[in-house]
Design a protein around this motif. Structure first.
Motif, PDB file in Angstrom:
ATOM      1  N   ALA A 103       0.931  -0.689  -0.066  1.00  0.00           N
ATOM      2  CA  ALA A 103      -0.297   0.329  -0.390  1.00  0.00           C
ATOM      3  C   ALA A 103       0.390   1.613  -0.116  1.00  0.00           C
ATOM      4  CB  ALA A 103      -0.951   0.210   1.117  1.00  0.00           C
ATOM      5  N   TRP A 106       2.423   1.614  -3.699  1.00  0.00           N
ATOM      6  CA  TRP A 106       1.277   1.674  -4.228  1.00  0.00           C
ATOM      7  C   TRP A 106       0.698   3.607  -3.940  1.00  0.00           C
ATOM      8  CZ3 TRP A 106      -0.665  -0.073  -8.629  1.00  0.00           C
ATOM      9  CH2 TRP A 106      -2.468   0.350  -8.753  1.00  0.00           C
ATOM     10  N   SER A 107       1.219   3.813  -3.126  1.00  0.00           N
ATOM     11  CA  SER A 107       0.512   5.121  -2.788  1.00  0.00           C
ATOM     12  C   SER A 107       1.624   6.157  -3.324  1.00  0.00           C
ATOM     13  CB  SER A 107       0.390   5.657  -1.478  1.00  0.00           C
ATOM     14  OG  SER A 107       1.387   5.377  -0.329  1.00  0.00           O
ATOM     15  N   HIS A 108       2.794   6.116  -3.186  1.00  0.00           N
ATOM     16  CA  HIS A 108       4.009   6.556  -3.112  1.00  0.00           C
ATOM     17  C   HIS A 108       4.143   6.571  -5.016  1.00  0.00           C
ATOM     18  CE1 HIS A 108       8.588   7.663  -3.856  1.00  0.00           C
ATOM     19  NE2 HIS A 108       8.167   8.520  -3.203  1.00  0.00           N
ATOM     20  N   GLY A 110       1.963   5.105  -7.030  1.00  0.00           N
ATOM     21  CA  GLY A 110       0.349   5.273  -7.761  1.00  0.00           C
ATOM     22  C   GLY A 110       0.431   5.121  -8.469  1.00  0.00           C
TER      23      GLY A 110
END
Length: 110
Positions: A103, A106-108, A110
């Motif tokens: 996660a 993924w957030s870093h 994107g």
């Protein structure tokens, strides 16, 4: 010896926590560094685990360690109890770490 020491109710809380973490790491099917990585894969087995065991022994009071040694000597070989709850907890912790890491990635990215 560590298994029998962790069952002693007189074991200090900090020592018990460290001991449970050491036993969990030792029995975990998932290594910090996967074994298939050449040379580095066995570093956790050769360095990290012995250090954790050494620290655990240092934290256990002498009288508890002596009693655990006696119990381990008298215990039938290979007949330690299996703990399914412990296995589920270890797998859950590792899966949670993987999910949180994915996660974050993924957030870093994107």
């Amino acid at each position: 010896m560590l298994y029998f020491a962790h069952k002693n109710p007189k074991l200090p809380l900090f020592a018990w926590i460290k001991l449970v973490l050491t036993l969990g790491y030792a029995l975990s099917p998932i290594d910090l560094i996967p074994d298939f990585i050449p040379l580095l894969g066995y570093l956790d087995d050769l360095i990290i685990l012995p250090v954790l065991i050494w620290i655990s022994f240092k934290l256990i009071p002498v009288e508890i360690l002596s009693r655990a040694k006696d119990e381990a000597t008298l215990a039938p070989s290979g007949n330690l109890p299996k703990n399914k709850k412990g296995a589920i907890i270890i797998v859950t912790i590792w899966l949670s770490a993987v999910v949180l890491t994915m996660a974050a990635i993924w957030s870093h990215y994107g």
